[in-house]
Design a protein around this motif. Structure first.
Motif, PDB file in Angstrom:
ATOM      1  N   VAL A 414      42.182  39.911  29.900  1.00 23.22           N
ATOM      2  CA  VAL A 414      41.984  39.808  31.678  1.00 23.22           C
ATOM      3  C   VAL A 414      43.456  40.166  32.248  1.00 23.22           C
ATOM      4  N   CYS A 415      44.227  39.101  31.416  1.00 18.63           N
ATOM      5  CA  CYS A 415      45.966  38.849  31.934  1.00 18.63           C
ATOM      6  C   CYS A 415      46.491  40.257  31.660  1.00 18.63           C
ATOM      7  N   ASN A 416      46.265  41.313  30.870  1.00 17.60           N
ATOM      8  CA  ASN A 416      46.263  42.062  30.614  1.00 17.60           C
ATOM      9  C   ASN A 416      46.375  43.461  32.950  1.00 17.60           C
ATOM     10  N   TRP A 417      44.667  43.188  32.964  1.00 20.29           N
ATOM     11  CA  TRP A 417      43.705  43.391  33.809  1.00 20.29           C
ATOM     12  C   TRP A 417      44.760  43.481  34.631  1.00 20.29           C
ATOM     13  N   VAL A 418      44.617  41.876  35.561  1.00 22.11           N
ATOM     14  CA  VAL A 418      45.729  41.604  36.140  1.00 22.11           C
ATOM     15  C   VAL A 418      47.368  41.972  36.245  1.00 22.11           C
ATOM     16  N   SER A 419      48.222  41.965  35.679  1.00 24.46           N
ATOM     17  CA  SER A 419      49.410  42.365  35.405  1.00 24.46           C
ATOM     18  C   SER A 419      49.622  44.099  35.671  1.00 24.46           C
ATOM     19  N   MET A 429      52.441  42.441  45.650  1.00 20.95           N
ATOM     20  CA  MET A 429      51.822  41.680  45.279  1.00 20.95           C
ATOM     21  C   MET A 429      51.871  40.764  44.036  1.00 20.95           C
ATOM     22  N   PHE A 430      52.830  40.900  43.572  1.00 20.48           N
ATOM     23  CA  PHE A 430      53.386  39.344  42.917  1.00 20.48           C
ATOM     24  C   PHE A 430      53.291  38.171  43.243  1.00 20.48           C
ATOM     25  N   GLY A 431      53.291  38.289  44.272  1.00 17.54           N
ATOM     26  CA  GLY A 431      53.517  36.355  45.360  1.00 17.54           C
ATOM     27  C   GLY A 431      52.257  36.489  45.005  1.00 17.54           C
ATOM     28  N   SER A 432      50.900  36.544  45.291  1.00 17.57           N
ATOM     29  CA  SER A 432      49.724  36.130  44.822  1.00 17.57           C
ATOM     30  C   SER A 432      49.829  35.842  43.027  1.00 17.57           C
ATOM     31  N   LEU A 433      49.810  36.123  42.427  1.00 18.81           N
ATOM     32  CA  LEU A 433      49.942  36.083  41.131  1.00 18.81           C
ATOM     33  C   LEU A 433      50.780  35.262  40.544  1.00 18.81           C
ATOM     34  N   LYS A 434      52.188  35.253  41.320  1.00 16.78           N
ATOM     35  CA  LYS A 434      52.848  33.736  41.173  1.00 16.78           C
ATOM     36  C   LYS A 434      52.023  32.412  41.565  1.00 16.78           C
ATOM     37  N   LYS A 483      40.574  35.559  36.582  1.00 18.13           N
ATOM     38  CA  LYS A 483      39.481  37.073  36.611  1.00 18.13           C
ATOM     39  C   LYS A 483      38.470  36.662  38.139  1.00 18.13           C
ATOM     40  N   GLN A 484      39.079  35.871  38.329  1.00 12.05           N
ATOM     41  CA  GLN A 484      39.121  35.240  40.081  1.00 12.05           C
ATOM     42  C   GLN A 484      40.317  35.841  40.521  1.00 12.05           C
ATOM     43  N   LEU A 485      41.642  36.460  40.219  1.00 12.46           N
ATOM     44  CA  LEU A 485      42.215  36.775  40.282  1.00 12.46           C
ATOM     45  C   LEU A 485      42.471  37.995  40.920  1.00 12.46           C
ATOM     46  N   ALA A 486      41.752  38.795  39.223  1.00 13.22           N
ATOM     47  CA  ALA A 486      41.258  40.019  39.546  1.00 13.22           C
ATOM     48  C   ALA A 486      40.772  40.414  40.527  1.00 13.22           C
ATOM     49  N   VAL A 487      39.872  40.570  41.348  1.00 11.76           N
ATOM     50  CA  VAL A 487      39.157  40.210  41.869  1.00 11.76           C
ATOM     51  C   VAL A 487      39.688  40.360  43.393  1.00 11.76           C
ATOM     52  N   LEU A 489      42.772  40.668  43.780  1.00 10.58           N
ATOM     53  CA  LEU A 489      44.132  41.283  44.011  1.00 10.58           C
ATOM     54  C   LEU A 489      43.621  42.799  44.094  1.00 10.58           C
ATOM     55  N   ILE A 490      42.107  43.250  43.594  1.00 12.98           N
ATOM     56  CA  ILE A 490      41.671  44.758  43.992  1.00 12.98           C
ATOM     57  C   ILE A 490      41.450  44.468  45.691  1.00 12.98           C
ATOM     58  N   VAL A 491      40.526  43.518  46.348  1.00 12.72           N
ATOM     59  CA  VAL A 491      39.871  43.516  47.245  1.00 12.72           C
ATOM     60  C   VAL A 491      41.405  43.200  48.288  1.00 12.72           C
ATOM     61  N   LYS A 492      42.293  42.236  48.180  1.00 14.15           N
ATOM     62  CA  LYS A 492      43.247  42.433  49.630  1.00 14.15           C
ATOM     63  C   LYS A 492      44.256  43.306  49.453  1.00 14.15           C
ATOM     64  N   TYR A 493      44.517  44.025  47.989  1.00 16.85           N
ATOM     65  CA  TYR A 493      45.545  45.204  48.155  1.00 16.85           C
ATOM     66  C   TYR A 493      44.488  46.992  47.937  1.00 16.85           C
ATOM     67  N   ASN A 494      43.754  46.652  48.096  1.00 16.40           N
ATOM     68  CA  ASN A 494      43.107  48.106  47.773  1.00 16.40           C
ATOM     69  C   ASN A 494      43.256  48.888  49.234  1.00 16.40           C
ATOM     70  N   ASP A 495      43.659  50.493  48.008  1.00 16.92           N
ATOM     71  CA  ASP A 495      44.267  51.041  49.121  1.00 16.92           C
ATOM     72  C   ASP A 495      46.057  51.441  49.516  1.00 16.92           C
ATOM     73  N   MET A 496      46.513  50.351  48.980  1.00 12.53           N
ATOM     74  CA  MET A 496      47.858  50.598  49.887  1.00 12.53           C
ATOM     75  C   MET A 496      47.945  49.315  50.850  1.00 12.53           C
ATOM     76  N   VAL A 497      46.748  48.670  51.487  1.00 12.55           N
ATOM     77  CA  VAL A 497      46.732  48.291  52.069  1.00 12.55           C
ATOM     78  C   VAL A 497      46.478  46.559  51.660  1.00 12.55           C
TER      79      VAL A 497
END
Length: 546
Positions: A414-419, A429-434, A483-487, A489-497
């Motif tokens: 899960v951590c590698n999925w996010v990273s 995107m790193f600011g959201s993870l941090k 897991k919440q973070l993974a979801v 990130l894909i929603v917020k930054y999908n397709d480089m927007v």
């Protein structure tokens, strides 16, 4: 002879991939009296969790089978100790912690017939030692008795009162012997090692703070590798000469750690850069210019040479979004000429990362904490694992998960999925993870005093259970949040927007319920200038003719 030796060092170094970094902080160098001992376990494709070896009593004649820590190949067996202690990860119930980095050294010193590899030595010593000094004795005695089959290794060996660094190499095939030296780090000092032998000359008369094998110097003399006075013997120069790769890829990490706590590291920059042959080498340890906190150590484990001449923020390798990571291997060729990438402390190939915090003034079951993460230290929240714990959290020891089997119950995956979502769009995107990472760690820090005070009110058995339950709950909480973070990130930054939010943690919608108009950040200014510099007017929009 030296030319042949340098080639051998390069071959071994290439094989080990410049993996792993250790930092050590003495108890009088830290802000609260803790001894800190850290380990980034870095290897390509490494999948590993949090190990556990329960305490036990063993009958006379009972044998222990030895399997290589890296390859899992069977090496042989040795007699089991009459009593062994509880080990969770790289810490035992007596707050002894051991980490390592491989430096390779002279290839002819590897004893392929030895039974014990470096990983086996670490975990056996943790099971048999109540102090760092005892662990050194256990490790060296076992290696000298049954043979040591790994390459040259540096070990961090610490307890709540003392921090030691030990370096060890075999003596060749069939030798059943090792050469080694161990030095105690002064209590007011910090030390580090990162895949390059660091022990040079040492005070051979200081029996209190220095230990070494009886033939450490004689072996080198017999081989024709050293012919000076005993007091001038240099372990590093003799057994693992620091060539360019050993300095730039390895010692530079040590330089950067020291640079966080020193005003005098510029004098050692030529050495760390690796291009000046006779540059002044760095000391084995320094006295820091401020007391070191747990947060300081976390930050150093996440270091990418920021603000130094080695920084990774001014070349095309960073990509459009300023990624402070580089592909491996470290070297590559263009038109027959070899080039290299920098190798910082924080690296994408970490299998696990930890900070051992050892505190002499607390009951041992409370005093020892392994702050653990199952990925690159920059990309994880270090969760607390107390040294007396007897049950791993499922996310650090997940049935069915391995290097080629994903599991959403497993922290590594899960951590590698996010990273791996964040790496290529780092500045975006790193600011959201941090934010999530730091929030979790702030929560652990805020709870620590209360949790430990409650634990100290309990008898030993209930204390261990209480801290074990707390540790496992925090690890599983981290997994759920990741897991919440993974979801997210894909929603917020999908397709480089970037999808806008309403300030309450929800994504904005239009009056008709659609997702709100996205933000298109475009190419960051630095990347845009780099493109124009490289392509000239190729992509220039033509001026409109009047």
């Amino acid at each position: 002879m030296k030319k042949l030796f340098l080639t051998a060092v390069m071959l071994i170094a290439s094989f080990t991939g410049y993996a792993c970094t250790n930092f050590i902080v003495g108890k009088k160098a830290s802000a609260d009296g803790s001894v800190f001992c850290t380990y980034n376990a870095d290897d390509y494709g490494m999948f590993i969790g949090l190990c556990h070896y329960p305490a036990g009593k063993h009958a006379k004649g009972e044998m222990r089978q030895i399997y290589d820590w890296d390859t899992k190949e069977y090496h042989g067996e040795i007699p089991e100790a009459a009593e062994t202690y509880n080990v969770i990860g790289n810490i035992n119930e007596y707050q002894v912690s051991i980490g390592e980095t491989t430096f390779g050294g002279r290839h002819e010193m590897v004893d392929s017939t030895g039974i014990l590899d470096y990983g086996s030595l670490i975990y056996i010593a943790l099971q048999r030692s109540k102090t760092a000094r005892e662990a050194i004795k256990v490790m060296t005695t076992l290696a000298e008795t049954y043979g040591y089959c790994s390459e040259g290794e540096t070990f961090s060996i610490c307890d709540p009162n003392e921090a030691w660094i030990m370096e060890m190499l075999g003596k060749g095939p069939g030798s059943k012997g090792v050469v080694w030296v161990a030095l105690r780090i002064p209590d007011d000092a910090i030390c580090a090692h990162a895949n390059q032998s660091r022990i040079r000359t040492f005070n051979q008369k200081d029996k209190k703070n220095v230990m070494f094998s009886k033939d450490c110097i004689k072996f080198a003399r017999d081989k024709g590798w050293f012919d000076g006075k005993d007091e001038d013997f240099n372990f590093c120069e003799t057994y693992a000469y620091p060539d360019f790769s050993g300095r730039r890829f390895c010692e530079a990490r040590v330089w950067s750690f020291f640079n966080h706590f020193s005003n005098d590291m510029n004098r050692y920059l030529p050495y760390a850069e690796g291009k000046v042959k006779d540059a002044e080498p760095m000391p084995l340890w320094i006295v820091p210019n401020k007391k070191v906190t747990l947060q300081d150590v976390r930050d150093c484990m996440r270091d990418h040479f920021e603000g130094t001449p080695f920084a990774l923020d001014d070349d095309p390798g960073q990509g459009i979004w300023g990624m402070p990571y580089r592909p491996t291997p470290l070297t590559y060729k263009v038109d027959g000429k070899e080039y290299f990438n920098e190798r910082p402390t924080s690296t994408q190939q970490s299998g696990f990362s930890y900070i051992a915090q050892l505190r002499y003034w607390l009951p041992r079951q409370v005093g020892g904490i392994l702050w653990f993460g199952n990925d690159d230290g920059n990309m994880v929240a270090y969760t607390p694992v107390y040294c007396g714990n007897t049950v791993q959290p499922e996310c650090y020891n997940t049935p069915g998960a391995d290097a080629v089997t994903f599991s959403d119950k497993n922290a590594y995956w899960v951590c590698n999925w996010v990273s791996n979502m964040v790496y290529p769009r780092y500045s975006m995107m790193f600011g959201s993870l941090k934010e999530v990472r730091d929030s979790l760690e702030a929560g652990y820090d805020a709870e620590q005093g209360r949790i430990e005070a409650e634990a100290c009110k309990l008898d030993e058995g209930r204390m261990i259970d209480y801290l074990n339950d707390y540790s496992n709950a925090k690890a599983e909480q981290m997994l759920a949040r990741w897991k919440q973070l993974a979801v997210y990130l894909i929603v917020k930054y999908n397709d480089m927007v970037i999808k806008p939010e309403d300030g309450n943690g929800a994504f904005k919608r239009t009056a008709t319920g659609l997702g709100a108009r996205v933000e298109r950040p475009g190419v960051p200014e630095k990347a845009a200038r780099d493109v124009v510099r490289a392509t000239g007017d190729k992509y220039a929009v033509p001026a409109v003719e009047e």
